[in-house]
Design an enzyme around this catalytic site. Structure first.
Site, PDB file in Angstrom:
ATOM      1  N   HIS A 130     -11.921   7.985  -8.179  1.00 45.62           N
ATOM      2  CA  HIS A 130     -13.486   7.067  -9.246  1.00 45.62           C
ATOM      3  C   HIS A 130     -13.953   6.544  -8.093  1.00 45.62           C
ATOM      4  CE1 HIS A 130     -15.712   4.602 -11.534  1.00 45.62           C
ATOM      5  NE2 HIS A 130     -15.929   5.685 -12.456  1.00 45.62           N
ATOM      6  N   ASP A 207      -4.709   3.531 -10.107  1.00 48.22           N
ATOM      7  CA  ASP A 207      -6.186   3.181 -11.326  1.00 48.22           C
ATOM      8  C   ASP A 207      -6.081   4.223 -12.864  1.00 48.22           C
ATOM      9  OD1 ASP A 207      -7.763   3.514 -12.636  1.00 48.22           O
ATOM     10  OD2 ASP A 207      -9.432   4.540 -10.999  1.00 48.22           O
ATOM     11  N   GLN A 210      -7.848   5.781 -17.647  1.00 51.65           N
ATOM     12  CA  GLN A 210      -7.181   7.314 -18.005  1.00 51.65           C
ATOM     13  C   GLN A 210      -6.170   7.877 -18.081  1.00 51.65           C
ATOM     14  OE1 GLN A 210     -10.240   8.463 -19.458  1.00 51.65           O
ATOM     15  NE2 GLN A 210     -11.789   7.631 -17.591  1.00 51.65           N
ATOM     16  N   LYS A 233     -12.040   1.062 -22.978  1.00 51.86           N
ATOM     17  CA  LYS A 233     -11.748   2.987 -23.026  1.00 51.86           C
ATOM     18  C   LYS A 233     -10.817   3.473 -23.803  1.00 51.86           C
ATOM     19  CE  LYS A 233     -13.483   3.701 -18.406  1.00 51.86           C
ATOM     20  NZ  LYS A 233     -14.196   4.577 -18.004  1.00 51.86           N
ATOM     21  N   CYS A 372     -18.880   9.641 -11.775  1.00 52.66           N
ATOM     22  CA  CYS A 372     -18.565   8.876 -10.414  1.00 52.66           C
ATOM     23  C   CYS A 372     -17.678   9.196  -9.733  1.00 52.66           C
ATOM     24  CB  CYS A 372     -17.970   7.624 -11.046  1.00 52.66           C
ATOM     25  SG  CYS A 372     -19.255   6.545 -11.442  1.00 52.66           S
TER      26      CYS A 372
HETATM   27  N1  PLP Z   1     -11.452   4.706 -12.706  1.00 53.15           N
HETATM   28  C1  PLP Z   1     -11.611   5.878 -13.740  1.00 53.15           C
HETATM   29  C2  PLP Z   1     -10.632   7.186 -13.558  1.00 53.15           C
HETATM   30  C3  PLP Z   1     -12.792   5.782 -14.458  1.00 53.15           C
HETATM   31  O1  PLP Z   1     -12.568   6.771 -15.653  1.00 53.15           O
HETATM   32  C4  PLP Z   1     -13.381   4.788 -14.509  1.00 53.15           C
HETATM   33  C5  PLP Z   1     -14.491   5.344 -15.674  1.00 53.15           C
HETATM   34  O2  PLP Z   1     -14.750   5.865 -16.131  1.00 53.15           O
HETATM   35  C6  PLP Z   1     -13.123   3.833 -14.121  1.00 53.15           C
HETATM   36  C7  PLP Z   1     -12.599   3.730 -12.852  1.00 53.15           C
HETATM   37  C8  PLP Z   1     -13.781   2.058 -14.114  1.00 53.15           C
HETATM   38  O3  PLP Z   1     -13.679   1.903 -14.997  1.00 53.15           O
HETATM   39  P1  PLP Z   1     -14.597   0.253 -15.774  1.00 53.15           P
HETATM   40  O4  PLP Z   1     -16.664   1.112 -14.897  1.00 53.15           O
HETATM   41  O5  PLP Z   1     -14.337   0.100 -16.708  1.00 53.15           O
HETATM   42  O6  PLP Z   1     -14.303  -1.001 -14.384  1.00 53.15           O
END
Ligand code: PLP
Length: 423
Positions: A130, A207, A210, A233, A372
């Site tokens: 992401h 990260d 998900q 999430k 993203c």
């Molecule tokens: N990393 C992953 C794999 C994500 O799917 C997301 C959000 O869609 C993020 C990071 C960013 O999360 P946040 O917008 O809650 O900071």
């Protein structure tokens, strides 16, 4: 599609906990919410926990010597202990409240990164990340002269570990990797990556945006150094997330934000930082959100993350099987055995945004765009895809509704074989 009675599915009655799901849209279409990877919905238990703070207990934390401040502080710190248990951390002060996954990763890249990375050091990423787990490292590389490297992907969208030795070397100082890809659904082998990173003296940041909502996580068993995830999430409120870090690493890191709460002592021209976790929680924190996150953790833990994962697996298998039958579809990412509960795909025609709009007319909420993960889409030679993501409240009937709707869209746009007149 056969109506399979699957023992791994959660009871449909838990949908009663989620008031938002009980509505019709576009007239009389029952809402089918398949966009939880972007942000999930919340059960009444979480909504009540947040309301309770505002109705009975709200005051700033750690500051007042009055009853409301004490209650707020207790609720805030109780949420931290819940997070600690949820991810199996050794100490609660290893769990820092942040604004979300993005904030957590930026904090590590800024604080740990600036203190530990120098020109020529290597930062190991991969194309499925992401933007939140790419850009902060690009910025760190720009600041320090470090070099970005990538673990290549296999054709079916997994990390190609057969090539890991080429990119993970003594020069690698940090491996930043997602636990579950938000586009491909791939579940990455974190324990193995941690072992390989540590063998060359690198740290690993995971990260878990998900994965924390969907899979049981044990940071000690995985032996990860940093882990980042978001409340919104995982049935919790927006505006709060977690940065887990090993005590030894967090203790040695400088604070990444200055202000109230993060200090031990302040003089006219200098300060000493507070200890963990306050050192990293400058300013007024997300107080009611922490109580909501604690309630979300209680909710998920009571059901059991293993059951949540099994439920989603059954749904994604069903979606994969149904969608695969559609002529002209390309499903991104690996077969269901290697993926968590989401599926992204492209059709020959129409564009992902048009697909999302057409199924929205049928009450089905899916995501369209690059999610993203622009570099991933670029590497696949596409600009956008459509993503359906499942959570504990989704049902096989909703998956069938999705498959049926996509089938209809594909039929509407089926190439006729006739040549189009030039425009
Ligand atoms: N990393 C992953 C794999 C994500 O799917 C997301 C959000 O869609 C993020 C990071 C960013 O999360 P946040 O917008 O809650 O900071």
């Amino acid at each position: 599609m056969p109506s399979v009675v699957n023992s791994s599915l959660l009871p449909e009655s838990l949908r009663d906990d989620f008031p938002i799901l009980h509505q019709t849209v576009h007239g009389e279409r029952p809402l089918v919410f398949l966009d939880s990877a972007a942000s999930s919905q919340r059960p009444q238990q979480v909504i009540d926990a947040v309301s309770r703070v505002y109705e009975h207990d709200y005051a700033n934390v750690h500051r007042g010597i009055h009853v409301l401040s004490e209650r707020s502080t207790d609720a805030y710190e109780a949420a931290r202990t819940k997070v600690q248990k949820f991810i199996g951390a050794k100490y609660d002060h290893e769990c820092i409240f942040t604004g979300g996954t993005t904030a957590s990763i930026n904090a590590v890249a800024r604080s740990w990164g600036d203190a530990n990375i120098k020109a020529g050091d290597e930062i190991l990423l991969n194309p499925m990340e992401h933007h939140s787990n790419l850009v902060p490292w690009f910025q760190l590389a720009e600041r320090t002269g470090a070099v970005i490297k990538h673990i290549p992907l296999t054709d079916d969208g997994r990390l190609d570990l057969s090539q890991l030795d080429d990119v993970l070397t003594e020069k690698t100082k940090v491996v930043a990797v997602t636990h579950v890809s938000n586009t491909l659904g791939t579940v990455n082998p974190i324990a193995e990556l941690a072992r390989r990173a540590h063998a060359v003296g690198a740290v690993i940041l995971v990260d878990a945006a998900q994965s924390a909502p969907h899979l049981a996580i044990d940071v000690l068993a995985l032996d990860v150094d940093f882990l980042a995830f978001s409340g919104h999430k995982m049935c919790g409120p927006s505006g709060i997330g977690v940065l887990y870090g090993k005590e030894s690493l967090l203790s040695a890191m400088p604070p990444f934000m200055g202000g109230g709460s993060m200090i031990g002592n302040v003089a006219l021209d200098s300060f000493t930082p507070a200890g963990l976790p306050s050192k990293f929680e400058a300013g007024t924190p997300p107080i009611a959100q922490a109580a909501g996150l604690g309630a979300a953790i209680d909710y998920l833990s009571e059901i059991g993350l293993d059951k949540v994962a099994a439920h989603e697996h059954a749904l994604v298998e069903r979606a994969y099987a149904g969608l695969s039958e559609i002529e002209g579809i390309k499903i991104l990412g690996p077969s269901p055995e290697h993926r968590a509960g989401l599926v992204s795909f492209v059709l020959h025609q129409p564009h992902a945004h048009d697909i999302a709009q057409l199924v929205d007319q049928r009450g089905i909420a899916v995501r369209a765009g690059h999610h993203c993960t622009q570099p991933l889409h670029d590497s696949l030679g596409i600009t956008a895809s459509t993503r359906a993501s499942f959570y504990l409240y989704n049902t096989p009937a909703e998956v069938d509704a999705l498959v049926e709707a996509i089938q209809e869209v594909a039929t509407m746009f089926k190439p006729t074989g006739r040549k189009r007149r030039p425009q």
